[in-house]
Design an enzyme around this catalytic site. Sequence first.
Site, PDB file in Angstrom:
ATOM      1  N   GLY A  79      16.917  75.992 -26.634  1.00 24.78           N
ATOM      2  CA  GLY A  79      17.239  75.799 -25.219  1.00 24.78           C
ATOM      3  C   GLY A  79      16.956  74.394 -24.749  1.00 24.78           C
ATOM      4  N   VAL A 134      13.450  73.131 -25.717  1.00 25.42           N
ATOM      5  CA  VAL A 134      12.645  74.210 -26.279  1.00 25.42           C
ATOM      6  C   VAL A 134      13.092  74.484 -27.716  1.00 25.42           C
ATOM      7  CG1 VAL A 134      11.823  76.568 -25.969  1.00 25.42           C
ATOM      8  CG2 VAL A 134      12.472  75.209 -23.983  1.00 25.42           C
ATOM      9  N   ASP A 164       8.254  76.229  -8.763  1.00 26.61           N
ATOM     10  CA  ASP A 164       9.637  76.188  -9.265  1.00 26.61           C
ATOM     11  C   ASP A 164      10.080  77.583  -9.701  1.00 26.61           C
ATOM     12  OD1 ASP A 164      12.044  74.981  -9.842  1.00 26.61           O
ATOM     13  OD2 ASP A 164      11.465  74.369 -11.852  1.00 26.61           O
ATOM     14  N   GLY A 223      15.780  70.892 -17.624  1.00 26.71           N
ATOM     15  CA  GLY A 223      15.768  69.618 -16.927  1.00 26.71           C
ATOM     16  C   GLY A 223      14.652  68.701 -17.385  1.00 26.71           C
ATOM     17  N   MET A 224      13.512  69.289 -17.759  1.00 26.64           N
ATOM     18  CA  MET A 224      12.354  68.471 -18.114  1.00 26.64           C
ATOM     19  C   MET A 224      12.014  68.497 -19.595  1.00 26.64           C
ATOM     20  SD  MET A 224       9.776  69.212 -14.941  1.00 26.64           S
ATOM     21  CE  MET A 224      10.054  70.952 -14.862  1.00 26.64           C
ATOM     22  N   ALA A 225      12.531  69.505 -20.326  1.00 19.77           N
ATOM     23  CA  ALA A 225      12.097  69.639 -21.714  1.00 19.77           C
ATOM     24  C   ALA A 225      13.165  70.319 -22.557  1.00 19.77           C
ATOM     25  CB  ALA A 225      10.796  70.434 -21.770  1.00 19.77           C
ATOM     26  N   LYS A 239       7.788  73.671 -26.237  1.00 21.83           N
ATOM     27  CA  LYS A 239       8.530  72.935 -25.207  1.00 21.83           C
ATOM     28  C   LYS A 239       8.125  71.465 -25.322  1.00 21.83           C
ATOM     29  CE  LYS A 239       9.806  74.985 -21.576  1.00 21.83           C
ATOM     30  NZ  LYS A 239      10.024  75.680 -20.311  1.00 21.83           N
TER      31      LYS A 239
END
Length: 644
Positions: free
Chosen positions: A19, A26, A135, A22-24, A41
């Site tokens: 996956g 996986v 979030d 937006g930030m990482a 992650k």
Amino acid sequence: MNLENKIIGNRYKILEKIGTGGMATVYKAKCNLLNRYVAIKILREEFTTDEEFVRKFNVEAQAAASLSHPNIVSIYDVGKEGNLYYIVMELIQGKTLKEIIKEDGALPWKWSINIAIQIASALEVAHKNNIVHRDIKPHNIIITEEGIAKVTDFGIAKAVSNSTITAFGNTIGSVHYFSPEHARGGFTDGKTDIYSLGIVMYEMLTGRVPFEADTPVSIALKHMQEKPIEPSKINPNVPYAVNKIILKAIEKEPSLRYASANQMLRDLNSALKNPTGKFVEEEDFDHGFTQRISVAEIEKNMKNGKKKSKLKQYFEKHPKMKVAALIISAIVIIFASFGITYGILELTRLEDVYIPDLVGKTLEEAETILKDLKLEYEIEERFDSEVELGKIISQDPSYVENYKIKEKTLIKIVVSKGTEIVKVPKLIGLKYEEAVQKLEELNLIAQKIEEKSTKVQEDYVIKQEVKEGSEINAGETVKVYVSIGTGIKQTSVPYVVGKNVDEAKKELEDKKLKVVVEEEETSSKSAGTVLKQSVDAGQTVDEETTIKITVAKLPETKSATVLVNVKSITGGYTSEDGKTQKVTLTVTVNDSEIFDQDVDKNSINVNAGKATGTGTVKVKVLINGIKEREEEVDLKSRTSITLD
């Protein structure tokens, strides 16, 4: 960067990417130390350059690792290797809640409440540990194959600084779920998560988010300013109490929301038992604020002489000052009247200017022209496949050659947003009318193509030319293949096992079914009895469908001649005096004697008679009462048997 097969932290072997967020990114990995699969992650490279983010990330991720709850994805480890910052967490098999909503649309209210209870339970534990998620959205909620909700990314959202968000634009997907205070950059606490959970519930029960717009900023403004449509008005199946819970959770003023996740949990549990109950309490926000007093009440108080204004008391003591105040007031009124009159005269003296032709010009060119001509303008944006992005589509008033208008006149201009790109929705399985409605909502055109189908009900979509999720231009045509059925009537298959073949055939043929008969040898049922049928009873099939029935057949009796080579069995003899030597030869079939005579010991092919039976028989040869040979013989494939 390809990380597959790389080992980080001296223990985690990266297996595959599963996956990207937006930030990482996986990855699925295996922990060589504990011999288990985990999810890792790894922060995107652009975040690692933000020192403030990295610092907050380490603090928050370690705090989140202390959380232990069945509805929170467990964090096992946090680390850094080179320029890779990573979090090791529990590997969950399932789908995100966002994927489920995309596939199924509005979800059943009981299922949705059950999921909301699990999320609220996770938030309650986090908030008690002074951890706010910030979030909460369907993308961060994984539903396992057993239906358990798992909340992920605790603590990471807080680490994202405003500068990071601005630089990399990673909150675009989250802004649909932001609380008003989060959207304006204000103080956030547990009530921020409650608001986001309310939005998630809204989407689960309606299939859409409450606020949509072309830009993230516009969506954020709607969270701060606009009132959403109530969920029950979009989906009438949403019960009264559930509707109230959502509306309370998404109140714009934090003090009007649930005070805690625990309070929301109580109402969610109550809604499962009493969905129409009126137990959701509205917070009282009026206490302590200035109360309104009517003009009539003020006049009443003055007549009763309760109080005299300080100004009135002053003028009673200084009557000359009252006269001076009246003169000054008169002068002010005169000058104000003069100013108003002058302003009106100035308006009537506006210059005439030629109305400009703005269509086809860029917005920048149009704004320059309008400002030079001292004309007011109002901008509206609209998608248009024929007009280039940023150019003027139309204006109001329209351009007329040599036509003059006054300065300050308002010109409304429509600017092209270019060709609208839309994602094709899933149409397969919908009724044709529903498919057309979905396409029209996206400004797409449906082209109906009728096809016969034995599997899909009439008027339902069998397939679509453009695959679900494909991006195409608005206004394009999508071919939709719709079932018209087969025109063949259907019938129910009767139960005929155990019936006589003739009776079974008649019963099946009366149902407009074709019959094929097969025979199977058996000694357990009477000949002609139906042993089995190819289609189970009760099933609905097309008329003229062929049904195969298997009918009992008695085994056929067969026989084979039994020949015995006595000489070979006994070894024979040599006669010197011409005398014969005899032995007693006995032959049995299935232990029933068919031959018992004295024969010459040198006999070669003694015909012992017939072995008779319906399948395999056991033939024995005895010499002088002692068994010498034994053989099992399939009479279906043999006509003679020689034992030697």
